[in-house]
Design an enzyme around this catalytic site. Structure first.
Site, mmCIF file in Angstrom:
data_model
loop_
_atom_site.group_PDB
_atom_site.id
_atom_site.type_symbol
_atom_site.label_atom_id
_atom_site.label_comp_id
_atom_site.label_asym_id
_atom_site.label_seq_id
_atom_site.Cartn_x
_atom_site.Cartn_y
_atom_site.Cartn_z
ATOM 1 N N GLU A 287 0.820 -1.214 0.000
ATOM 2 C CA GLU A 287 0.000 0.000 0.000
ATOM 3 C C GLU A 287 0.856 1.268 0.000
ATOM 4 O O GLU A 287 0.470 2.283 -0.595
ATOM 5 C CB GLU A 287 -0.942 0.008 1.211
ATOM 6 C CG GLU A 287 -2.048 -1.013 1.138
ATOM 7 C CD GLU A 287 -1.686 -2.349 1.776
ATOM 8 O OE1 GLU A 287 -2.565 -3.207 1.913
ATOM 9 O OE2 GLU A 287 -0.487 -2.525 2.141
ATOM 10 N N PHE B 149 -12.422 -6.729 13.530
ATOM 11 C CA PHE B 149 -11.265 -7.215 12.779
ATOM 12 C C PHE B 149 -10.831 -6.172 11.752
ATOM 13 O O PHE B 149 -11.631 -5.647 10.989
ATOM 14 C CB PHE B 149 -11.626 -8.526 12.073
ATOM 15 C CG PHE B 149 -10.527 -9.059 11.198
ATOM 16 C CD1 PHE B 149 -9.329 -9.521 11.742
ATOM 17 C CD2 PHE B 149 -10.670 -9.086 9.817
ATOM 18 C CE1 PHE B 149 -8.316 -10.006 10.936
ATOM 19 C CE2 PHE B 149 -9.652 -9.569 9.004
ATOM 20 C CZ PHE B 149 -8.463 -10.031 9.558
ATOM 21 N N GLN B 150 -9.552 -5.840 11.748
ATOM 22 C CA GLN B 150 -8.925 -4.870 10.841
ATOM 23 C C GLN B 150 -9.562 -3.478 10.957
ATOM 24 O O GLN B 150 -9.665 -2.746 9.982
ATOM 25 C CB GLN B 150 -8.957 -5.365 9.395
ATOM 26 C CG GLN B 150 -8.003 -6.543 9.167
ATOM 27 C CD GLN B 150 -7.724 -6.816 7.707
ATOM 28 O OE1 GLN B 150 -8.547 -6.547 6.832
ATOM 29 N NE2 GLN B 150 -6.546 -7.368 7.422
ATOM 30 N N LYS C 184 -17.610 -0.564 4.919
ATOM 31 C CA LYS C 184 -17.916 -1.630 3.966
ATOM 32 C C LYS C 184 -19.403 -1.681 3.610
ATOM 33 O O LYS C 184 -19.762 -1.877 2.440
ATOM 34 C CB LYS C 184 -17.460 -2.978 4.527
ATOM 35 C CG LYS C 184 -17.606 -4.141 3.559
ATOM 36 C CD LYS C 184 -17.121 -5.430 4.197
ATOM 37 C CE LYS C 184 -17.108 -6.572 3.172
ATOM 38 N NZ LYS C 184 -18.434 -6.822 2.569
#
Length: 564
Positions: free
Chosen positions: A48, A110-111, A160
């Site tokens: 990234e 998560f993340q 998301k």
């Protein structure tokens, strides 16, 4: 349409042709939309950070915002160094990051990472979306902010679930930002004061910064310089805004500036600073900086004027517009065009440079390599650099003639910048030659991006000035720490040519002066990425050098150093 589809369509409304990124769970919907779109070209980098630097390089070459994409958590945090690099150098980048679903934010999912919180200090603006109805207006706003006023990076954090929600695509034609009103037109009274100062000056110097390139003001800068016969010195980021083969070019000023630039600034009676910020690497000891000069400072960011150095005539506005107004107001019949004594003194300073670049039977001198690359490449070649000694040698020995041909990390000094930036540059300008001047330390920061260059058939050329050291830090340790080389000797480096070949590029090793030109010719004529490992002198230093806390005239030169 789905939010992710709308994002892709919005990017195309902003004339985005390429994006750089790396997929992950929190952007999987966005990547599905990319897969279904035949127009937007996605460049898959291998890290990234590489995506952020590639978007940065793309932006510096085109003048348009570069776009990078990363997933949530570690994907987003891996962008941080690249975003900070763009922020310090005022480069327009729009970063799109994924985020966990809205209802999970703050639950250590998560993340999950607080991406907007992390990037507040290193972005011009950032925003965490909470409702899909705001997606389109936020994208429109982000490009406007990134590309206007003082350019800079903008980040949009997109949960998301918003990417999969249905929204109506109604892209705004205009955007209302009441609190954001950059000043583009300079004040007429300030322009008159600057013209009066120019008419009275006997030893004027133009000090050009990266803002000249950002505002596409190179032509106007040259016209002003030639009208008033003022020599021009540039910052590192302004290289290319003024033809360095001109008699009026002084080269770079500051800590590793040329003798003629540092002496001219110190003895001038008028400094016309354009799109520059008087940073510490330029001024040296503030008390000794241009003690006899009146200072005209032109900058689009009012916060920079008077921040480091007292300004006598501040001009807030776009550099191109301000220079045009100065040129039109100058009385060409009355201007004191030639001060023979002043120009002769500058010529003497220039002539005092005498340095042999021959290896004398030892390892190649790095300066020799850079000089030969300069001589054997077209004028519109784009040169990217890593950071350290290789960067300074590139600045001194490569002759830049055109704007937007030099890419380097100036403010942040980011090792690992050059290779991915050169990838962005080659994508932006496929018909131009692109070179990356690297050190053996810096190249290992993002060496994996050779795979990106190979995958996309990008014929970039990488010149590693391999001295087995972290050279700039070693130089400071030699000069100021009694040669205590703490953790700067890299030992025996890996075989970089074989690494290049392992990725599918062409690798070469050069150990003699007589082999340098042939290697450069081969690289220039090869239609795939080429890496040349130049074995250079291990303890070569960058001169001149102004030690910390010294004035610009207190330069260390080669003859001042014992045993070098």
């Amino acid at each position: 349409m789905k939010g992710a589809e709308a994002i892709i369509k919005a990017l195309k409304k902003e004339d985005v042709e390429h994006v750089f990124g790396y997929p992950g769970g929190a952007v999987i919907d966005l990547y599905d939309a990319i897969h279904e779109d035949d127009d937007l070209k996605h460049i898959l980098t291998r890290h990234e950070q590489g995506a952020a630097h590639a978007a940065d390089g793309y932006a510096r070459v085109t003048g348009k915002a570069g776009v990078c994409i990363a997933t949530s958590g570690p994907g987003a945090t891996n962008l941080v160094t690249g975003i900070a690099t763009a922020h310090m150098d005022s480069v327009p980048v729009v970063a799109l990051t994924g985020q966990v679903p809205v209802e999970m934010i703050g639950n250590d999912a998560f993340q999950e990472a607080d991406t907007t919180g992390i990037t507040i200090p290193i972005t011009k603006h950032n925003q965490l979306l909470k409702e899909s109805k705001n997606i389109l207006s936020t994208i429109k706003k982000s490009f406007h902010i990134a590309e206007t006023g003082r350019n800079g990076p903008v980040l949009i954090d997109i949960p998301k679930d918003l990417q999969s929600e249905d929204i109506d695509f109604d892209y705004p034609k205009d955007i209302s930002l009441p609190g954001y009103n950059p000043t583009f037109r300079p004040h007429e009274l300030q322009i008159k004061k600057a013209v009066d100062a120019i008419m009275e000056a006997r030893r004027p110097v133009i000090y050009a910064g990266g803002g000249v390139i950002a505002s596409n003001a190179s032509k106007e800068l040259r016209e002003l310089s030639e009208t008033i016969m003022a020599p021009v010195t540039t910052t590192l980021l302004a290289k290319g805004c003024y033809n360095e083969e001109s008699d009026l070019c002084l080269g770079m000023l500051g800590m590793h500036g040329t003798k003629e630039a540092n002496y001219a600034i110190t003895e001038s009676d008028l400094i016309i600073a354009v799109g520059a910020r008087f940073d510490d690497r330029v001024t040296g000891k503030i008390e000794g900086f241009a003690p006899n000069a009146k200072i005209v400072h032109i900058d689009i960011d009012p916060a920079e004027i008077g921040k480091n150095v007292k300004t006598h005539i501040p001009i807030v506005g776009d550099a191109k517009k301000a220079l045009n107004k100065l040129i039109k107001r100058i009385n060409r019949k009355k201007i004191k065009k030639e001060n023979t004594e002043w120009h002769n003194k500058i010529k003497r300073w220039k002539k005092e440079k005498s340095e042999s670049l021959k290896s004398e039977g030892k390892r190649i001198k790095p300066q020799f390599v850079v000089k030969k690359i300069s001589e054997k490449t077209p004028d519109d070649t784009i040169l990217a650099t890593e950071v350290g000694q290789c960067q300074m040698w590139a600045a001194h020995y490569y002759k830049f003639k055109k704007p937007r041909t030099f890419l380097t990390s100036g403010g942040l000094g980011t090792m690992g910048y050059g290779l991915p930036a050169s990838i962005g540059a080659q994508i932006a300008a496929p018909d131009k030659k692109v070179w990356n001047i690297a050190g053996d330390g810096s190249i290992q920061m993002n060496i994996q991006e050779i795979a990106t260059a190979v995958k996309f058939n990008l014929p970039i050329n990488i010149a590693i000035l391999n001295n087995n050291y972290l050279g700039m830090v070693r130089q400071w340790q030699e000069l100021f720490f009694d040669e205590r080389y703490s953790q700067t000797h890299l030992g025996e480096n890996p075989d970089f040519s074989k690494i290049a070949e392992g990725f599918g590029a062409k690798g070469m090793v050069v150990e003699k002066d007589s082999e340098v030109e042939e290697a450069i010719d081969i690289a220039n004529s090869t239609d795939k990425p080429v890496l040349i490992d130049f074995k250079v002198k291990k303890e070569e230093n960058v001169y001149p050098m102004v030690p910390s806390g010294s004035t610009l005239t207190e330069m260390l030169e080669r003859k001042d150093i014992k045993g070098d």
